[in-house]
Design a protein around this motif. Structure first.
Motif, mmCIF file in Angstrom:
data_model
loop_
_atom_site.group_PDB
_atom_site.id
_atom_site.type_symbol
_atom_site.label_atom_id
_atom_site.label_comp_id
_atom_site.label_asym_id
_atom_site.label_seq_id
_atom_site.Cartn_x
_atom_site.Cartn_y
_atom_site.Cartn_z
ATOM 1 N N LEU A 1 1.260 69.933 10.421
ATOM 2 C CA LEU A 1 0.659 71.026 9.676
ATOM 3 C C LEU A 1 1.482 72.299 9.806
ATOM 4 O O LEU A 1 2.170 72.516 10.810
ATOM 5 C CB LEU A 1 -0.769 71.273 10.174
ATOM 6 C CG LEU A 1 -1.700 70.059 10.176
ATOM 7 C CD1 LEU A 1 -3.078 70.461 10.680
ATOM 8 C CD2 LEU A 1 -1.797 69.434 8.793
ATOM 9 N N ALA A 2 1.367 73.137 8.801
ATOM 10 C CA ALA A 2 2.092 74.406 8.833
ATOM 11 C C ALA A 2 1.471 75.386 9.817
ATOM 12 O O ALA A 2 2.121 76.346 10.235
ATOM 13 C CB ALA A 2 2.121 75.017 7.432
ATOM 14 N N GLU A 3 0.211 75.157 10.203
ATOM 15 C CA GLU A 3 -0.470 75.998 11.178
ATOM 16 C C GLU A 3 -1.276 75.116 12.122
ATOM 17 O O GLU A 3 -1.594 73.970 11.803
ATOM 18 C CB GLU A 3 -1.416 76.981 10.483
ATOM 19 C CG GLU A 3 -0.743 77.952 9.544
ATOM 20 C CD GLU A 3 -1.720 78.961 8.964
ATOM 21 O OE1 GLU A 3 -2.809 79.126 9.550
ATOM 22 O OE2 GLU A 3 -1.390 79.580 7.945
ATOM 23 N N ARG A 4 -1.634 75.648 13.252
ATOM 24 C CA ARG A 4 -2.484 74.927 14.196
ATOM 25 C C ARG A 4 -3.922 74.896 13.701
ATOM 26 O O ARG A 4 -4.381 75.800 13.011
ATOM 27 C CB ARG A 4 -2.437 75.603 15.566
ATOM 28 C CG ARG A 4 -1.109 75.502 16.299
ATOM 29 C CD ARG A 4 -1.191 76.241 17.622
ATOM 30 N NE ARG A 4 -2.287 75.744 18.451
ATOM 31 C CZ ARG A 4 -2.823 76.423 19.470
ATOM 32 N NH1 ARG A 4 -2.388 77.639 19.760
ATOM 33 N NH2 ARG A 4 -3.800 75.891 20.170
ATOM 34 N N LEU A 5 -4.625 73.848 14.116
ATOM 35 C CA LEU A 5 -6.040 73.733 13.781
ATOM 36 C C LEU A 5 -6.935 74.542 14.708
ATOM 37 O O LEU A 5 -8.043 74.910 14.348
ATOM 38 C CB LEU A 5 -6.483 72.264 13.850
ATOM 39 C CG LEU A 5 -6.002 71.341 12.740
ATOM 40 C CD1 LEU A 5 -6.302 69.890 13.115
ATOM 41 C CD2 LEU A 5 -6.678 71.690 11.417
ATOM 42 N N HIS A 6 -6.463 74.790 15.942
ATOM 43 C CA HIS A 6 -7.293 75.404 16.978
ATOM 44 C C HIS A 6 -8.547 74.556 17.193
ATOM 45 O O HIS A 6 -9.679 75.057 17.225
ATOM 46 C CB HIS A 6 -7.654 76.845 16.624
ATOM 47 C CG HIS A 6 -6.458 77.730 16.429
ATOM 48 N ND1 HIS A 6 -5.722 78.223 17.478
ATOM 49 C CD2 HIS A 6 -5.847 78.171 15.295
ATOM 50 C CE1 HIS A 6 -4.719 78.955 17.016
ATOM 51 N NE2 HIS A 6 -4.766 78.935 15.689
ATOM 52 N N ALA B 1 -9.058 89.876 2.260
ATOM 53 C CA ALA B 1 -9.238 88.791 1.283
ATOM 54 C C ALA B 1 -10.625 88.183 1.352
ATOM 55 O O ALA B 1 -10.808 87.021 1.064
ATOM 56 C CB ALA B 1 -8.180 87.714 1.522
ATOM 57 N N ALA B 2 -11.626 88.979 1.706
ATOM 58 C CA ALA B 2 -12.972 88.446 1.882
ATOM 59 C C ALA B 2 -13.515 87.818 0.609
ATOM 60 O O ALA B 2 -14.263 86.862 0.640
ATOM 61 C CB ALA B 2 -13.913 89.570 2.338
ATOM 62 N N ALA B 3 -13.111 88.334 -0.532
ATOM 63 C CA ALA B 3 -13.661 87.816 -1.787
ATOM 64 C C ALA B 3 -13.140 86.419 -2.109
ATOM 65 O O ALA B 3 -13.791 85.650 -2.799
ATOM 66 C CB ALA B 3 -13.315 88.774 -2.927
ATOM 67 N N THR B 4 -11.931 86.103 -1.655
ATOM 68 C CA THR B 4 -11.341 84.815 -1.986
ATOM 69 C C THR B 4 -11.371 83.828 -0.832
ATOM 70 O O THR B 4 -11.064 82.668 -1.017
ATOM 71 C CB THR B 4 -9.871 85.004 -2.426
ATOM 72 O OG1 THR B 4 -9.147 85.654 -1.366
ATOM 73 C CG2 THR B 4 -9.796 85.851 -3.685
ATOM 74 N N GLY B 5 -11.745 84.261 0.366
ATOM 75 C CA GLY B 5 -11.874 83.358 1.494
ATOM 76 C C GLY B 5 -10.546 83.132 2.213
ATOM 77 O O GLY B 5 -9.536 83.761 1.926
ATOM 78 N N PRO B 6 -10.545 82.183 3.175
ATOM 79 C CA PRO B 6 -9.361 81.927 3.965
ATOM 80 C C PRO B 6 -8.203 81.435 3.111
ATOM 81 O O PRO B 6 -8.389 80.782 2.089
ATOM 82 C CB PRO B 6 -9.826 80.827 4.937
ATOM 83 C CG PRO B 6 -11.317 80.906 4.926
ATOM 84 C CD PRO B 6 -11.696 81.372 3.575
ATOM 85 N N ARG B 7 -6.991 81.740 3.530
ATOM 86 C CA ARG B 7 -5.816 81.282 2.800
ATOM 87 C C ARG B 7 -5.497 79.843 3.172
ATOM 88 O O ARG B 7 -5.923 79.347 4.206
ATOM 89 C CB ARG B 7 -4.623 82.177 3.119
ATOM 90 C CG ARG B 7 -4.188 82.150 4.569
ATOM 91 C CD ARG B 7 -3.030 83.112 4.789
ATOM 92 N NE ARG B 7 -2.662 83.205 6.186
ATOM 93 C CZ ARG B 7 -1.841 82.367 6.802
ATOM 94 N NH1 ARG B 7 -1.331 81.339 6.166
ATOM 95 N NH2 ARG B 7 -1.542 82.533 8.083
ATOM 96 N N ASP B 8 -4.748 79.173 2.316
ATOM 97 C CA ASP B 8 -4.331 77.807 2.582
ATOM 98 C C ASP B 8 -3.352 77.772 3.750
ATOM 99 O O ASP B 8 -2.700 78.766 4.073
ATOM 100 C CB ASP B 8 -3.659 77.220 1.338
ATOM 101 C CG ASP B 8 -4.615 77.118 0.150
ATOM 102 O OD1 ASP B 8 -5.830 77.199 0.382
ATOM 103 O OD2 ASP B 8 -4.130 76.966 -0.981
ATOM 104 N N PHE B 9 -3.239 76.591 4.366
ATOM 105 C CA PHE B 9 -2.366 76.444 5.523
ATOM 106 C C PHE B 9 -0.889 76.536 5.157
ATOM 107 O O PHE B 9 -0.065 76.955 5.953
ATOM 108 C CB PHE B 9 -2.608 75.080 6.191
ATOM 109 C CG PHE B 9 -3.643 75.117 7.293
ATOM 110 C CD1 PHE B 9 -3.426 74.468 8.485
ATOM 111 C CD2 PHE B 9 -4.839 75.807 7.129
ATOM 112 C CE1 PHE B 9 -4.365 74.484 9.506
ATOM 113 C CE2 PHE B 9 -5.792 75.836 8.126
ATOM 114 C CZ PHE B 9 -5.559 75.180 9.321
#
Length: 394
Positions: free
Chosen positions: A382-387, A22-30
């Motif tokens: 949050l649905a994911e950790r921030l790290h 998904a490099a063209a669209t960037g990181p996915r939402d959390f």
């Protein structure tokens, strides 16, 4: 042997918040955040035994509240710092919205303690900002050099390792350095080449109330990253400047970044540090209640992996679509934080954020039409950790 390697790389990419391919669209939402706690401070909360305020409002009722006030309101939270003991420092802004009507509003850092079991917020005290050494180079409203909302519009706060605070102001825009008692430690630091209409030192090239709204600091406390709320004249509409400031040398380093708003009519509410490369940024529209459409928190990454010259953005929380399966606070299963100005975010742990609104007392009524907003304090999982860097979690 190659297949496990590919799977391993895909797993690492997912943990990092990137969808493989998904490099063209960037990181996915959390994903969807969940409301975990709720508390609020009543709109009509005042500093006991303080000075009268609100005389310039002319006695005109707003949301059923009639000024002036016998004491100073505890309101307008525009920045928050976690103390680590369940209490927080919150920064009140210039008072009633502009320089002309806020000369009798004293700038203050309040200490609050949310009691999520009862849903209340206790005000434990605070400090009023002053300039006893005469460091401000222009005339102040008060001869005793207590700072007011006609002198500065402080909108962001961060605490550095020695216990002092740096504040971001909109009237300069300036950086203000104060000690733990609220006393100014140095002359206000202007941002080179940028002038608000309230700044007498140059021709305005940024709109009123569009100076420093958010301010992050590096995990080691040395560098500040103040973020303008508005676009500087001549810049691309909807782009906001972030400038790096060295607290040891007391000057800007020349390092700059660009935050891109979703649309030019939006604004930011706060920016804080996640680690040396990433920030959390509140982005919002000016609507409230049913008219609120954009109230979001993004993860902004200065590494600019898509090479567009701007901070990369990942949606972390949609504050108008928070899951509330346990009906925390007595609200529906979808919780909305529908305030005009949401100006405070703080990391509580690697999965949890605290978020507060600026209630613009007595003017905003986003929760209940016709009723002045309280200062609400929510926590969301949050649905994911921030790290996040462990130093920001202390």
């Amino acid at each position: 042997m190659r297949r496990p390697l590919v799977v391993g790389l895909a797993l690492l990419a997912t943990v990092a918040g990137v969808v493989p391919g998904a490099a063209a669209t960037g990181p996915r939402d959390f994903g969807r955040a969940t409301l975990t706690k709720f508390a609020s401070l009543p709109a009509e909360t005042f500093v006991p035994g303080s000075e009268p305020s609100g005389a310039a409002l002319g006695g005109t009722p707003s949301n059923g509240i009639v000024p002036p006030f016998a004491d100073q309101p505890v309101q307008g939270f525009s920045g928050v710092v976690r103390n680590g003991d369940g209490t927080f420092e919150v920064l009140s802004d210039n008072g009633y919205g502009n320089k002309a009507n806020s000369a009798d509003f004293l700038l203050r850092i309040h200490r609050i303690a949310p009691d999520f079991a009862s849903g209340a917020v206790d005000v434990l005290g605070g400090v009023t900002l002053t300039d006893p050494r005469g460091l401000v180079p222009f005339p102040l409203v008060r001869p005793d050099r207590v700072l007011t909302g006609a002198d500065f519009d402080v909108e962001s706060i961060t605490r550095v390792p020695d216990g002092s605070y740096w504040l971001g102001d909109e009237f300069g825009p300036y950086l203000l350095h104060v000690d733990r008692a609220g006393r100014l430690l140095a002359a206000p630091v202007p941002l080179p080449g940028v002038f608000a209409p309230e700044n007498p030192a140059g021709t305005p090239n940024i709109s009123s109330s569009k100076g420093f709204e958010g301010m992050a600091q590096s995990p080691d406390g040395r560098y500040l990253y103040p973020l303008l709320e508005g676009t500087v004249a001549g810049d691309t509409p909807g782009t906001l400047r972030v400038n790096e400031f060295d607290t040891v040398k007391g000057k800007y380093t020349g390092q700059k970044f660009v935050y891109q708003l979703g649309t030019p009519d939006l604004a930011i509410g706060d920016m804080i540090t996640v680690d040396r490369n990433r920030f959390l940024v509140i982005e919002r529209d000016g609507g409230q209640g049913a008219d609120a459409k954009v109230k979001k928190i993004y993860l902004a990454d200065k590494r600019d992996r898509d090479h567009d010259g701007k901070l990369d953005k990942t949606l972390v929380v949609d504050l108008l679509d928070i899951a509330n399966p346990k009906r925390v606070g007595g609200f529906d299963e979808t919780f909305r934080f529908p305030f005009t100005t949401i100006e405070d975010v703080v990391i509580l742990d690697d999965n949890t954020l605290g978020v507060l609104n600026d209630n613009n007392f007595p003017f905003s009524s986003g929760r209940t039409p016709g009723k002045a907003d309280n200062n609400e304090f929510i926590t969301v999982k949050l649905a994911e950790r921030l790290h996040a860097d462990p130093r920001v979690l202390r």
